[in-house]
Motif scaffolding. Structure first.
Motif, PDB file in Angstrom:
ATOM      1  N   GLU A  63     -10.479  -7.756  39.833  1.00 29.35           N
ATOM      2  CA  GLU A  63     -10.105  -8.809  38.893  1.00 29.35           C
ATOM      3  C   GLU A  63      -8.650  -9.238  39.073  1.00 29.35           C
ATOM      4  O   GLU A  63      -8.330 -10.427  39.013  1.00 29.35           O
ATOM      5  CB  GLU A  63     -10.340  -8.355  37.453  1.00 29.35           C
ATOM      6  CG  GLU A  63     -11.804  -8.289  37.078  1.00 29.35           C
ATOM      7  CD  GLU A  63     -12.008  -8.033  35.597  1.00 29.35           C
ATOM      8  OE1 GLU A  63     -11.262  -8.618  34.768  1.00 29.35           O
ATOM      9  OE2 GLU A  63     -12.911  -7.245  35.267  1.00 29.35           O
ATOM     10  N   VAL A  81      -2.382  -2.747  32.711  1.00 24.59           N
ATOM     11  CA  VAL A  81      -3.732  -2.979  32.170  1.00 24.59           C
ATOM     12  C   VAL A  81      -4.471  -1.656  32.003  1.00 24.59           C
ATOM     13  O   VAL A  81      -5.163  -1.447  31.008  1.00 24.59           O
ATOM     14  CB  VAL A  81      -4.517  -3.963  33.058  1.00 24.59           C
ATOM     15  CG1 VAL A  81      -5.968  -4.058  32.618  1.00 24.59           C
ATOM     16  CG2 VAL A  81      -3.856  -5.336  33.027  1.00 24.59           C
ATOM     17  N   ARG A  90      -7.562  -4.430  24.399  1.00 20.83           N
ATOM     18  CA  ARG A  90      -8.335  -5.326  25.261  1.00 20.83           C
ATOM     19  C   ARG A  90      -7.366  -6.191  26.055  1.00 20.83           C
ATOM     20  O   ARG A  90      -6.703  -7.058  25.481  1.00 20.83           O
ATOM     21  CB  ARG A  90      -9.261  -6.196  24.438  1.00 20.83           C
ATOM     22  CG  ARG A  90     -10.313  -5.399  23.726  1.00 20.83           C
ATOM     23  CD  ARG A  90     -11.194  -6.285  22.879  1.00 20.83           C
ATOM     24  NE  ARG A  90     -11.934  -5.510  21.923  1.00 20.83           N
ATOM     25  CZ  ARG A  90     -13.150  -5.038  22.138  1.00 20.83           C
ATOM     26  NH1 ARG A  90     -13.752  -5.275  23.260  1.00 20.83           N
ATOM     27  NH2 ARG A  90     -13.757  -4.321  21.228  1.00 20.83           N
ATOM     28  N   PRO A  91      -7.289  -5.983  27.365  1.00 24.55           N
ATOM     29  CA  PRO A  91      -6.364  -6.780  28.176  1.00 24.55           C
ATOM     30  C   PRO A  91      -6.889  -8.194  28.384  1.00 24.55           C
ATOM     31  O   PRO A  91      -8.074  -8.457  28.309  1.00 24.55           O
ATOM     32  CB  PRO A  91      -6.327  -6.015  29.507  1.00 24.55           C
ATOM     33  CG  PRO A  91      -7.639  -5.322  29.576  1.00 24.55           C
ATOM     34  CD  PRO A  91      -8.011  -4.994  28.155  1.00 24.55           C
ATOM     35  N   SER A  92      -5.965  -9.097  28.647  1.00 27.57           N
ATOM     36  CA  SER A  92      -6.337 -10.466  29.019  1.00 27.57           C
ATOM     37  C   SER A  92      -5.636 -10.787  30.333  1.00 27.57           C
ATOM     38  O   SER A  92      -4.539 -10.327  30.588  1.00 27.57           O
ATOM     39  CB  SER A  92      -5.932 -11.444  27.937  1.00 27.57           C
ATOM     40  OG  SER A  92      -4.538 -11.388  27.714  1.00 27.57           O
ATOM     41  N   PHE A  93      -6.281 -11.561  31.144  1.00 24.12           N
ATOM     42  CA  PHE A  93      -5.703 -11.913  32.460  1.00 24.12           C
ATOM     43  C   PHE A  93      -5.270 -13.348  32.482  1.00 24.12           C
ATOM     44  O   PHE A  93      -5.773 -14.209  31.933  1.00 24.12           O
ATOM     45  CB  PHE A  93      -6.733 -11.673  33.577  1.00 24.12           C
ATOM     46  CG  PHE A  93      -7.152 -10.229  33.684  1.00 24.12           C
ATOM     47  CD1 PHE A  93      -6.360  -9.319  34.326  1.00 24.12           C
ATOM     48  CD2 PHE A  93      -8.333  -9.795  33.128  1.00 24.12           C
ATOM     49  CE1 PHE A  93      -6.747  -7.982  34.431  1.00 24.12           C
ATOM     50  CE2 PHE A  93      -8.736  -8.480  33.222  1.00 24.12           C
ATOM     51  CZ  PHE A  93      -7.937  -7.571  33.872  1.00 24.12           C
TER      52      PHE A  93
END
Length: 93
Positions: A63, A81, A90-93
């Motif tokens: 990812e 992350v 909850r990570p976001s990209f």
């Protein structure tokens, strides 16, 4: 800490030093069979243990590479992350 409202409850401690986590907190944190307990600035901090499967690192790297990261930037973001996931965030990209 998130923008969540801080909640508190008074609970009893048994003679054997056992605590019962209120169901509301247990459910909100999605606690499983284990927690981590830390002593932080005079406070006990209880966190759920997050278990990740063996493909976690590989999927995360895929990812991050797909997001265009490479080299030191990739390594730094991977560590960030990974720690977020292990902390239950909850990570976001």
């Amino acid at each position: 800490m998130n923008n969540e409202m801080i909640k508190s409850k008074i609970i009893k401690v048994s003679a054997q030093r056992h605590l019962v986590i209120p169901k509301e907190f247990y459910d909100m944190l999605n606690i499983g069979e284990e927690v981590t307990i830390e002593l932080h600035e005079g406070h006990l901090v209880i966190k759920p243990v997050v278990k990740v499967d063996e493909a976690f690192a590989e999927n995360l790297l895929e990812e991050l590479v797909a997001a265009g990261l490479s080299g030191e930037e990739l390594l730094a973001k991977f560590k960030e992350v990974k720690q977020m996931v292990l902390n239950g965030e909850r990570p976001s990209f």
